[in-house]
Design an enzyme around this catalytic site. Structure first.
Site, PDB file in Angstrom:
ATOM      1  N   GLY A   1       0.718  -1.202   0.139  1.00 41.93           N
ATOM      2  CA  GLY A   1      -0.089  -0.104  -0.138  1.00 41.93           C
ATOM      3  C   GLY A   1       0.656   1.238  -0.001  1.00 41.93           C
ATOM      4  N   SER A   2       0.364   2.111   0.687  1.00 37.82           N
ATOM      5  CA  SER A   2       1.124   3.516   0.600  1.00 37.82           C
ATOM      6  C   SER A   2       2.145   3.631   1.526  1.00 37.82           C
ATOM      7  CB  SER A   2      -0.052   4.777   0.953  1.00 37.82           C
ATOM      8  OG  SER A   2      -0.228   4.796   2.293  1.00 37.82           O
TER       9      SER A   2
ATOM     10  N   GLY B   1       2.971   2.273   5.301  1.00 38.96           N
ATOM     11  CA  GLY B   1       4.102   1.228   5.555  1.00 38.96           C
ATOM     12  C   GLY B   1       4.867   1.965   6.608  1.00 38.96           C
TER      13      GLY B   1
ATOM     14  N   GLU C   1       5.699  -3.459   0.947  1.00 36.99           N
ATOM     15  CA  GLU C   1       5.661  -3.225  -0.675  1.00 36.99           C
ATOM     16  C   GLU C   1       4.964  -2.071  -0.786  1.00 36.99           C
ATOM     17  OE1 GLU C   1       4.857  -2.670  -4.173  1.00 36.99           O
ATOM     18  OE2 GLU C   1       3.348  -4.818  -3.943  1.00 36.99           O
TER      19      GLU C   1
ATOM     20  N   CYS D   1       1.246  -0.395  -8.623  1.00 34.42           N
ATOM     21  CA  CYS D   1       2.510   0.274  -7.899  1.00 34.42           C
ATOM     22  C   CYS D   1       3.596   0.153  -8.769  1.00 34.42           C
ATOM     23  CB  CYS D   1       2.596  -0.425  -6.769  1.00 34.42           C
ATOM     24  SG  CYS D   1       2.849  -2.265  -6.895  1.00 34.42           S
TER      25      CYS D   1
HETATM   26  C1  UN1 Z   1       0.775  -3.909  -7.344  1.00 36.15           C
HETATM   27  O1  UN1 Z   1       0.590  -2.870  -8.328  1.00 36.15           O
HETATM   28  O2  UN1 Z   1       0.596  -3.711  -5.993  1.00 36.15           O
HETATM   29  O3  UN1 Z   1       4.047  -6.393 -11.822  1.00 36.15           O
HETATM   30  C2  UN1 Z   1       1.161  -5.137  -7.772  1.00 36.15           C
HETATM   31  C3  UN1 Z   1       2.897  -5.968 -11.769  1.00 36.15           C
HETATM   32  C4  UN1 Z   1       1.993  -7.108 -11.121  1.00 36.15           C
HETATM   33  C5  UN1 Z   1       1.667  -6.684  -9.676  1.00 36.15           C
HETATM   34  C6  UN1 Z   1       1.574  -5.308  -9.231  1.00 36.15           C
HETATM   35  N1  UN1 Z   1       2.393  -8.341 -11.381  1.00 36.15           N
HETATM   36  O4  UN1 Z   1       2.559  -5.253 -12.472  1.00 36.15           O
END
Ligand code: UN1
Length: 500
Positions: free
Chosen positions: A232-233, A237, A254, A288
């Protein structure tokens, strides 16, 4: 398929989705699709106690047998891929292809974890003492709390859960309040698997906590939760890390990304173009790993930019459940406000904006559809150092590759990165110790869409955690060093004499 049909197809009954206080809206049209009962802190503690009881039993089940549980989970996910993929789309707004892709990612990590369940390898180590053996073994760690974000409502749970379960750790899942339905549907799948598995899969092996951040705090506060893995953000975190550090618990974080692509003079521009569009507008820029910064060598800038702007103009924006749509809605109107604000700031910093603004306002007044935006920037100004969870692609020029790499690494986040180049000197430099500082660095593919086989995560404000493939499983186990004396003497290490 109606929204109600999608809920029913994923196994959620009326009583699961009504009678509570948490309103769940679909970003597809902004309508309310469920009202869920929420858990309180006391219920969270009861779940943790149940999970800990499950741990005491599950840690003694042989790892390959634990792998069998995950194999059956993968089989059930295969059967329910279509239904769950549609629910992902309904609940978070990503297009159906990506909803299905997310379920496939769950299936893939289950397959990986099944193999892993027979490969939780330790080491044998040479002892300096005669008649001694040393080894390193890996043991189950304890209850694993998993906090997930709305943009990938199910796959990151599975990256964690599939590994945690084969490693001997029960899992408590706290999904985003914006996407709890997919979590409930997955929990039903887990319960079905458990019911058919046999007595050695204890009650409380997987559980779901529905509610707000207070429940996340219940996980971080309780020493019976050995690991908290959070996606998340950055502010979320930081809060998780601060709470866990008070009791020196283990975290896997993450967090944000601010991912760049460098387009070098030798790049195959046609390929680069496709990669840019998928990684910048896929999931409406809410991955992300989404591409947020494009760093283009000045000699190819004019060849690339008009084609890119044209490709953006033709993007089909609309209902993510409908075939042919490539850009679905943002999660909610707040996200749209944040996108507008970022574009205004970019303009004030000298940016020239193509696209952007609201789409489908007449047909979908309660939803947050936007036109993806490209912003040509005079330099990498402060707005480019921030992650805005929306389809905004900032573009800057560079002259020398080292400047491009320095620009890429100048932001606080360190998740994903890539270079488009056919010059091996450039690509290897980009991947070297003096190149990208990110956890993921790619050549001639975009920064998003990682496979499960590699470790997933990044450095700096991204949090340093690694999930999914490679040896990320070690994050879910405790390492034990063993020294075994099979001689009749008691020599001390380092040659120390201690005669009594
Ligand atoms: C995310 O955006 O939290 O590599 C994960 C990727 C995907 C996972 C993204 N397998 O874009």
């Amino acid at each position: 398929m109606s929204h109600a049909d999608i809920l029913a197809a994923s196994g959620l009954s009326k009583s699961d989705t009504t009678g509570g206080t948490l309103a769940v809206r679909t970003p597809v049209d902004g309508s309310e699709i469920a009202r869920l009962k929420v858990h309180g802190a006391a219920e969270a503690d009861a779940m943790i106690a149940r999970a800990h009881g499950a741990f005491l039993a599950w840690r003694k089940v042989p790892a390959p047998r634990r792998g069998e549980f995950v194999r059956l989970l993968g089989e059930e996910l295969r059967r329910q891929k279509q239904a769950l993929g549609a629910l992902v789309t309904l609940e978070c707004g990503k297009i159906l292809q990506e909803g299905l892709g997310e379920v496939q990612e769950m299936i893939d990590i289950c397959d990986f974890a099944v193999g892993l369940s027979r490969q939780l390898y330790g080491l044998t180590i040479a002892s300096e003492r005669p008649g001694h053996a040393m080894r390193e073994t890996w043991h189950p760690m304890g209850v694993c709390g998993v906090i997930t974000a709305f943009n990938f409502p199910v796959a990151p749970w599975c990256w964690n859960a599939a590994l945690a379960l084969v490693c001997g750790d029960p899992v408590i899942w706290k999904p985003s309040e914006k996407t709890p339905l997919t979590a409930l549907a997955v929990q039903k799948i887990c319960e079905k698997v458990r019911a058919g598995f046999g007595d050695d899969a204890p009650e409380g092996l997987t559980q779901v906590l529905i509610g707000d951040r207070e429940l996340g705090e219940a996980l971080t506060a309780n020493p019976k939760v050995a690991i908290v893995s959070a996606t998340g953000s950055v502010p979320m975190g930081r809060a998780v890390a601060a709470d866990m550090s008070k009791r020196l618990g283990r975290t896997i974080l993450e967090l944000g990304g601010n991912n760049a692509m460098i387009v070098a003079p030798s790049a195959d521009l046609e390929m680069a173009l496709r990669a840019i569009v998928f990684s910048a507008v896929g999931t409406a820029g809410q991955r992300c790993t989404s591409l947020r910064r494009l760093i283009v060598q000045e000699d190819v800038y004019d060849a690339l930019m008009p084609r890119l702007i044209k490709a953006y103009e033709g993007l089909p924006i609309g209902d993510p459940l409908a075939g042919g749509t490539l850009v679905g809605p943002l999660i909610d109107s707040q996200a749209m406000v944040a996108m507008d604000a970022a574009l205004e700031t970019a303009k004030s910093q000298g940016g020239s904006v193509h696209g952007g603004g609201r789409a489908l306002a007449d047909s979908h007044p309660a939803a947050a559809y936007v036109r993806p935006a490209i912003v040509e920037m005079p330099s990498q100004s402060s707005i480019m150092h921030r992650e805005t969870f929306a389809p905004i692609l900032y573009v800057v020029k560079y002259r020398a590759l080292d400047d491009a790499i320095a620009m890429q690494n100048a932001v606080p986040q360190g998740l994903s990165s890539c270079i488009f180049s056919t010059d091996v000197r450039e690509t290897e430099h980009f991947l070297s110790a003096a190149g990208s500082d990110c956890g993921i660095a790619n050549v001639n593919i975009g920064p998003s869409g990682a496979e499960i086989g590699g470790a997933f995560g990044g450095e700096k404000e991204t949090g340093g955690g690694r999930e999914s493939g490679s040896d990320a499983w070690k994050g879910y186990m405790r390492r034990q060093t063993n020294t075994i004396n099979y001689s009749r003497e008691l020599p001390l290490a380092q040659g120390i004499r201690f005669d009594i």
